[in-house]
Structure formats: C-alpha cells, structure tokens
Write a protein that holds these residues in place. Structure first.
Motif, short mmCIF file in Angstrom:
data_model
loop_
_atom_site.label_atom_id
_atom_site.label_comp_id
_atom_site.label_asym_id
_atom_site.label_seq_id
_atom_site.Cartn_x
_atom_site.Cartn_y
_atom_site.Cartn_z
N SER A 143 23.62 -6.49 17.97
CA SER A 143 23.59 -7.10 16.65
C SER A 143 22.32 -7.91 16.40
O SER A 143 22.05 -8.30 15.26
N ALA A 144 21.57 -8.20 17.44
CA ALA A 144 20.32 -8.95 17.33
C ALA A 144 19.51 -8.64 18.59
O ALA A 144 20.07 -8.14 19.58
N PRO A 145 18.21 -8.93 18.60
CA PRO A 145 17.43 -8.63 19.80
C PRO A 145 17.97 -9.30 21.05
O PRO A 145 17.72 -8.81 22.15
N TRP A 146 18.73 -10.37 20.88
CA TRP A 146 19.21 -11.13 22.04
C TRP A 146 20.73 -11.03 22.24
O TRP A 146 21.28 -11.67 23.11
N PHE A 147 21.44 -10.22 21.44
CA PHE A 147 22.89 -10.12 21.54
C PHE A 147 23.36 -8.68 21.69
O PHE A 147 22.91 -7.79 20.96
N TYR A 148 24.29 -8.48 22.62
CA TYR A 148 25.00 -7.21 22.76
C TYR A 148 26.48 -7.55 22.64
O TYR A 148 27.03 -8.27 23.47
N GLU A 149 27.14 -7.07 21.58
CA GLU A 149 28.50 -7.45 21.28
C GLU A 149 29.50 -6.46 21.87
O GLU A 149 29.32 -5.26 21.75
N GLY A 150 30.54 -6.98 22.47
CA GLY A 150 31.64 -6.15 22.95
C GLY A 150 32.91 -6.51 22.22
O GLY A 150 33.31 -7.68 22.19
N MET A 151 33.55 -5.51 21.61
CA MET A 151 34.77 -5.73 20.84
C MET A 151 35.84 -4.73 21.28
O MET A 151 35.59 -3.88 22.13
N ALA A 152 36.99 -4.81 20.68
CA ALA A 152 38.06 -3.86 20.99
C ALA A 152 37.65 -2.46 20.53
O ALA A 152 36.82 -2.30 19.63
N PRO A 153 38.21 -1.42 21.14
CA PRO A 153 37.85 -0.05 20.76
C PRO A 153 38.07 0.20 19.27
O PRO A 153 39.08 -0.22 18.70
N GLY A 154 37.11 0.87 18.65
CA GLY A 154 37.25 1.23 17.24
C GLY A 154 36.92 0.12 16.27
O GLY A 154 36.95 0.35 15.05
N ILE A 155 36.60 -1.06 16.77
CA ILE A 155 36.31 -2.18 15.88
C ILE A 155 34.85 -2.16 15.45
O ILE A 155 33.94 -2.06 16.27
N SER A 156 34.65 -2.24 14.16
CA SER A 156 33.32 -2.33 13.57
C SER A 156 33.49 -2.89 12.17
O SER A 156 34.60 -2.93 11.64
N LYS A 157 32.40 -3.30 11.57
CA LYS A 157 32.49 -3.82 10.20
C LYS A 157 33.07 -2.77 9.26
O LYS A 157 33.95 -3.06 8.45
N GLU A 158 32.59 -1.52 9.38
CA GLU A 158 33.02 -0.50 8.43
C GLU A 158 34.47 -0.10 8.62
O GLU A 158 35.21 0.10 7.64
#
Length: 269
Positions: free
Chosen positions: A182-197
């Motif tokens: 999400s940014a040059p310094w961040f790698y986000e981990g979320m639940a499967p299938g989760i995204s803004k869209e």
C-alpha cells in the motif's frame, strides 16, 4: 449522476500535509447534500478515519468508513458495522512468528486501541500510532501478545529493505491471507479475499447501489481494484503510472484539489 463516491485518503483526499483542503471539503459537502454517499476507503486502522470523517460531516449524511483496506465498513452515523472480516488468530500468530526471521522488518498489529510492538522506535510504529489515534503497548513478544483476530497485520520497513523481502513475507501464507503493498514502506496482510473493491461491492449490494453508480478516486496500486470496480475511476495527478493507465480520468494532484476539480465538473457545482 452517481450515488456513491469512494475516496482513498493518503495521497488522494489528503494533501501532502495530511489535510483536506477547503475547496475539496466544500465539493464533498455539496455532493452529500445532493444525496450522494461518501465512502472513506483506506488501509488505515479504523480510528484513523475519524478525523477526516468529522471534517466532511459524514455522520450527518450516513457516510461510510472502509478501514483496514476493506476489513471493516462502518456507518459513520450509527456506528453500525456493515461488514467485518479478520485474520483468524492461529494464522495471525503463525504469521507473526514467521516474521521473526527478519528482525529488520517491523510488524504493526493493533486491537483497535493500541499498536503492539517490542520497541516504539521500530519503523513507522510512532507514525501509525500518531496518525491513527492509537496508543502503543510495549510487549516482550508480539506473537505471544496477540490473542484476538486482527483485521490487518502491516509489515513495515524502508522500501529498499522491504521490497527484496516481499516474497519472503508472504511465503507459506498465500492461501491464508491477502497481501498488497500500500506504500513504499508497507506490505499489508489481511484475511483472504479482503480488498477495498470486494468490501465495497458487498456494501453496495446491501445498499442497492450498482457499481455503475459509483465513482472512485485513488493514487496507489492498492486502489486499482477499487477504480476497476467503480463505474467511473479517477486517478490523482500524483498517482502511480499503473493507476493512471487504467483510470477513466486523470485529475490534478492531491495538492491541487484534484477531487474538487472533477466533482465540480461532473456535478455542476
């Protein structure tokens, strides 16, 4: 013309001083007065959306707060959680143990009140706590301390350190979590299938709003799916090249009232 406007925050709604300019605020207030639902769609932790929601009077207009990169959607007026998804505890703990192999990486995980860390000076911990109205809780070991199901686990490091580790970070968890930079310094981990869209699609279905009636504004790679979902996707002038290439429109930058410029034209403000 459109029933919903979804807005990324950092680099989109906020200028480089992390502020909503008066012109952009006035445009968004005007469209809400026309009955348009405004959605703040961010990777930020839930408390981090509240100041911008207040500036835009979302509580007066049933605006929506899409936080944790889609992990939670809240009605700004009632506080009702319309959608919520989290990483199961066993996966979260295993992932945090996995990250312990690389001490140069900084895990950032919160319980909605505090960020849990072994050292408050670790990369981006202070910034995330300050920017998202979260406290900092120092613990001997993060994995031992996480007893809940977190909505998101951030992995933070300077870009030159983070990028070479992207494959390492997700290895073994590709089917258990959804990852996005999400940014040059961040790698986000979320639940499967989760995204803004995906989360936006779920809440649109609940509200009876078709994707063709949605506008979306963004600036980063993690906004690509949201712009693709929306009937009309707008990339900011400061957006990454990939987003500009697939957007329906490229407006001015976040420092030049790009959102207001587009809304004033489309809604005849």
């Amino acid at each position: 013309m459109y029933k919903m406007i979804a807005l990324d925050l950092d680099g989109t709604l906020n200028n480089d001083q992390r502020q909503i300019t008066p012109r952009t605020r006035d445009a968004l207030l005007a469209v809400q007065q026309q009955g348009v639902t405004v959605v703040l769609a961010s990777g930020r932790q839930a408390p981090g959306l509240l100041p911008d929601a207040e500036v835009l009077d979302l509580a007066q207009h049933h605006g929506l707060l899409l936080s944790y990169g889609g992990g939670r959607i809240t009605d700004a007026t009632t506080g009702e959680v319309l959608f919520d998804s989290s990483i199961d505890n066993a996966t979260a703990v295993a992932f945090l143990r996995h990250l312990e192999q690389w001490p140069e990486l900084s895990p950032i995980v919160d319980d909605g009140h505090d960020i849990y860390t072994t050292d408050a000076s670790r990369h981006k911990v202070y910034d995330e706590s300050h920017n998202n109205n979260l406290g900092v809780k120092i613990v001997p070991n993060i994995a031992d301390a996480v007893t809940w199901n977190p909505c998101k686990i951030l992995t933070a490091a300077p870009n030159e350190i983070l990028v070479p580790h992207l494959a390492d970070i997700s290895r073994g968890f590709e089917d258990k979590m959804n990852f996005v930079q999400s940014a040059p310094w961040f790698y986000e981990g979320m639940a499967p299938g989760i995204s803004k869209e995906n989360s936006l699609a779920k809440v649109c279905a609940q509200l009876g709003i078709d994707a063709s009636d949605v506008m979306a504004f963004g600036d980063a790679q993690n906004d690509m799916g949201m712009l693709r979902f929306a009937g009309y996707g707008v990339a900011m002038g400061n957006a990454c090249p990939e987003l500009k290439a697939m957007a329906d429109e490229v407006t001015l930058s976040n420092n030049e009232d790009g959102i207001a410029v587009t809304l004033e034209r489309i809604f005849s403000l």
